[in-house]
Design an enzyme around this catalytic site. Structure first.
Site, PDB file in Angstrom:
ATOM      1  N   ASP A   1      44.949  49.646  40.092  1.00  0.00           N
ATOM      2  CA  ASP A   1      46.170  48.911  39.792  1.00  0.00           C
ATOM      3  C   ASP A   1      46.002  47.873  38.691  1.00  0.00           C
ATOM      4  OD1 ASP A   1      47.806  50.188  41.663  1.00  0.00           O
ATOM      5  OD2 ASP A   1      46.852  49.058  43.272  1.00  0.00           O
TER       6      ASP A   1
ATOM      7  N   HIS B   1      39.034  46.302  46.897  1.00  0.00           N
ATOM      8  CA  HIS B   1      39.622  47.492  47.521  1.00  0.00           C
ATOM      9  C   HIS B   1      39.020  47.654  48.900  1.00  0.00           C
ATOM     10  CE1 HIS B   1      40.739  51.724  48.120  1.00  0.00           C
ATOM     11  NE2 HIS B   1      41.665  51.513  47.205  1.00  0.00           N
TER      12      HIS B   1
HETATM   13  N1  ACO Z   1      40.450  37.907  44.614  1.00  0.00           N
HETATM   14  C1  ACO Z   1      39.659  36.948  45.166  1.00  0.00           C
HETATM   15  N2  ACO Z   1      38.965  37.103  46.308  1.00  0.00           N
HETATM   16  C2  ACO Z   1      39.091  38.277  46.940  1.00  0.00           C
HETATM   17  C3  ACO Z   1      39.891  39.345  46.421  1.00  0.00           C
HETATM   18  C4  ACO Z   1      40.577  39.113  45.211  1.00  0.00           C
HETATM   19  N3  ACO Z   1      41.344  40.070  44.674  1.00  0.00           N
HETATM   20  N4  ACO Z   1      39.812  40.396  47.244  1.00  0.00           N
HETATM   21  C5  ACO Z   1      39.015  40.031  48.256  1.00  0.00           C
HETATM   22  N5  ACO Z   1      38.570  38.756  48.069  1.00  0.00           N
HETATM   23  C6  ACO Z   1      37.630  38.029  48.939  1.00  0.00           C
HETATM   24  C7  ACO Z   1      38.318  37.559  50.206  1.00  0.00           C
HETATM   25  O1  ACO Z   1      38.822  36.259  50.047  1.00  0.00           O
HETATM   26  C8  ACO Z   1      37.222  37.655  51.211  1.00  0.00           C
HETATM   27  O2  ACO Z   1      36.410  36.516  51.061  1.00  0.00           O
HETATM   28  P1  ACO Z   1      35.625  35.890  52.355  1.00  0.00           P
HETATM   29  O3  ACO Z   1      34.694  36.965  52.811  1.00  0.00           O
HETATM   30  O4  ACO Z   1      34.935  34.718  51.781  1.00  0.00           O
HETATM   31  O5  ACO Z   1      36.684  35.575  53.349  1.00  0.00           O
HETATM   32  C9  ACO Z   1      36.401  38.863  50.763  1.00  0.00           C
HETATM   33  O6  ACO Z   1      36.633  38.988  49.349  1.00  0.00           O
HETATM   34  C10 ACO Z   1      36.785  40.169  51.456  1.00  0.00           C
HETATM   35  O7  ACO Z   1      38.190  40.316  51.370  1.00  0.00           O
HETATM   36  P2  ACO Z   1      39.053  41.178  52.401  1.00  0.00           P
HETATM   37  O8  ACO Z   1      40.487  40.894  52.187  1.00  0.00           O
HETATM   38  O9  ACO Z   1      38.519  40.995  53.779  1.00  0.00           O
HETATM   39  O10 ACO Z   1      38.698  42.657  51.928  1.00  0.00           O
HETATM   40  P3  ACO Z   1      39.497  43.959  52.265  1.00  0.00           P
HETATM   41  O11 ACO Z   1      38.578  45.094  51.962  1.00  0.00           O
HETATM   42  O12 ACO Z   1      40.099  43.914  53.607  1.00  0.00           O
HETATM   43  O13 ACO Z   1      40.710  43.895  51.230  1.00  0.00           O
HETATM   44  C11 ACO Z   1      42.125  44.151  49.386  1.00  0.00           C
HETATM   45  C12 ACO Z   1      40.887  44.662  50.152  1.00  0.00           C
HETATM   46  C13 ACO Z   1      43.302  43.924  50.346  1.00  0.00           C
HETATM   47  C14 ACO Z   1      42.536  45.218  48.380  1.00  0.00           C
HETATM   48  C15 ACO Z   1      41.773  42.832  48.688  1.00  0.00           C
HETATM   49  O14 ACO Z   1      40.637  43.006  47.868  1.00  0.00           O
HETATM   50  C16 ACO Z   1      42.930  42.266  47.878  1.00  0.00           C
HETATM   51  O15 ACO Z   1      43.773  41.560  48.445  1.00  0.00           O
HETATM   52  N6  ACO Z   1      42.986  42.566  46.544  1.00  0.00           N
HETATM   53  C17 ACO Z   1      44.077  42.154  45.724  1.00  0.00           C
HETATM   54  C18 ACO Z   1      45.259  43.089  45.926  1.00  0.00           C
HETATM   55  C19 ACO Z   1      45.090  44.450  45.269  1.00  0.00           C
HETATM   56  O16 ACO Z   1      44.668  44.577  44.134  1.00  0.00           O
HETATM   57  N7  ACO Z   1      45.439  45.497  46.032  1.00  0.00           N
HETATM   58  C20 ACO Z   1      45.367  46.868  45.536  1.00  0.00           C
HETATM   59  C21 ACO Z   1      44.477  47.717  46.356  1.00  0.00           C
HETATM   60  S1  ACO Z   1      44.359  49.318  45.582  1.00  0.00           S
HETATM   61  C22 ACO Z   1      45.593  50.261  46.200  1.00  0.00           C
HETATM   62  O17 ACO Z   1      46.170  49.957  47.208  1.00  0.00           O
HETATM   63  C23 ACO Z   1      45.970  51.505  45.449  1.00  0.00           C
END
Ligand code: ACO
Length: 438
Positions: free
Chosen positions: A373, A315
């Protein structure tokens, strides 16, 4: 006292910015909890510079007294009350009162508020014709955007935003009518007749009734499912300055009518990066299918060359367990037990996936925890909703948050039209070239 007055700079705390050898002092404002903010309101006037923060990751766009999140600690408070206590002991209607007016209602206040909501559950009969103008296979969120926007054409007595009474009536109308509008969108999509609201039912039971009753037989709402629906509404009611809420505030800052502003919020919520993630999480669990395939997907989630991510994990704000996810997990168990799916293989996959991910170094180090979610998709499916209705349910719940934030903004004497600036990197001024000379 306005929000602004409450947050006057404490005096001593100041930040400095050095630009071309000149130092500018900027006041630091303190909230009641949470990070301080550096007030850059006069920065452009004083220095001729803007700040640059795409995605607003370091920018507080407003002052607010409604919702507080501490993403590192996994805390979510509505008006100071922890989300788990509200979900455990409260009701959605009570939460609406709290978000709108700032305090939990007394028994009398609750009764009066609930009866006002109940009296506004029906929509203007002419609105039914709107639905027939849509294709049956239209996404229900497309229908929601259109029909909610159209409310301003029906309720002329609640669009003068300068009148507090009209603002209040508009708020009540939206909270009351949103389930009716959403249920009508659902009924239209499956070719069933609209079901009118039943005002002796609770807010959430009434919504389930309007979705699942048919005129040819008796429909009794299961109280376990109604309570689960209510809890899901509470969990989604507000989440401070997220994308859709900021959209509503920005739209409202121009003085636009409240129904149109909420319609803009719905449009924003529709995006897969915002409201659509629960659908993606459910699809992923179905794709995994069985517990023995989990390691394969965990491996893929860690592989940088594979775009796959564990949906429902991670998140932008929560770098700890999303407090809403815990309650959602409990609600998920209750619903699946109530509908006889307690041993559902998808639930077993979810539980095992969560267990493995929470003990895996990759997820621990990156602070990736289940978000709301992760369990909501399974729960909503078990309640009987098709996946394209998931975001619609989110919109019903979030309506009160949008309105509370919109009201707070309008009632703050400091509020101005929202107008972000930009870092321009396009062409500099050049003369028009005639077509034949290009
Ligand atoms: N699975 C695997 N790896 C992940 C995940 C995941 N779900 N989420 C983040 N990471 C990793 C990324 O690859 C990144 O790795 P790196 O640092 O080696 O490049 C690191 O964790 C940070 O990820 P970011 O995308 O930069 O984190 P951010 O805080 O911007 O993103 C987000 C948050 C978009 C929710 C992300 O965790 C994601 O895509 N999750 C899956 C989608 C999801 O469940 N969304 C719902 C959000 S809740 C809502 O909107 C109500």
């Amino acid at each position: 006292m306005s929000v602004a007055e409450n947050l006057r700079p404490s005096g001593a705390a100041e930040a400095s910015v050095l630009i071309d050898g000149a130092t500018y002092d900027l006041p630091i404002r303190k909230g009641t909890i949470g990070p301080d903010v550096i007030d850059i309101n006069s920065l452009y006037q004083d220095t001729g510079c803007f700040t640059y923060d795409p995605g607003f990751t370091s920018t507080a766009s407003c002052e607010s007294k409604i919702t507080f999140i501490d993403g590192d600690e996994g805390i979510l408070l509505y008006r100071g009350y922890p989300i788990d206590q509200l979900a455990e002991y409260g009701s959605f209607v009570e939460t609406c009162y709290l978000l709108l007016y700032g305090e939990l209602p007394t028994r009398e206040q609750y009764k009066a508020f609930d009866s006002r909501i109940v009296k506004h559950t029906m929509v203007h009969e002419q609105m039914t014709r709107f639905y027939t103008g849509f294709r049956r296979d239209a996404h229900p969120m497309a229908v929601m955007v259109g029909v909610v926007g159209a409310l301003s054409a029906f309720y002329h007595d609640s669009i003068d935003i300068k009148d507090p009474e009209q603002r209040d009536i508009a708020s009540i109308r939206m909270i009351a009518k949103m389930p009716t509008i959403a249920a009508m969108a659902y009924k239209y999509s499956i070719g069933q007749p609209f079901v009118y609201p039943r005002n002796e039912l609770t807010y959430s039971a009434n919504f389930l009734h309007m979705c699942f009753a048919v005129p040819c037989e008796e429909y009794k709402v299961d109280p376990v499912l109604a309570r689960a629906m209510d809890r899901i509404f509470i969990l989604h009611a507000d989440h401070e300055q997220n994308a859709s809420t900021s959209t509503v505030r920005l739209a409202g800052s121009s003085g636009a009518n409240p129904f149109a502003c909420i319609s803009a919020g719905i449009a924003c919520l529709w995006g897969p990066a915002h409201g659509g993630a629960n659908e993606a999480a459910l699809m992923m669990l179905q794709q995994i299918g069985s517990v023995d395939r989990i390691p394969e997907f965990i491996k893929r989630a860690k592989d940088k060359s594979d775009p796959f991510r564990l949906m429902g994990f991670g998140h932008r704000v929560y770098k700890n367990y999303d407090p809403r996810a815990k309650i959602m997990q409990k609600t998920c168990h209750e619903v699946l037990d109530a509908v006889g799916l307690g041993n559902d293989p998808i639930l077993q996959v979810a539980l095992e996936l969560e267990r493995i991910a929470l003990s895996d170094d990759y997820f621990i180090q990156k602070k990736l925890y289940p978000n709301i979610d992760f369990y909501s998709g399974i729960t909503l499916k078990a309640l009987g909703f098709p996946t394209d209705m998931f975001t619609v349910l989110f919109a019903i719940a979030r309506t009160v948050g949008w309105i509370a934030q919109w009201k707070e903004m309008i009632e703050d004497p400091m509020h101005r039209i929202g107008r972000p600036r930009q870092l321009y990197t396009g062409a500099t001024e050049r003369a028009y070239v005639a077509t034949e000379a290009r």
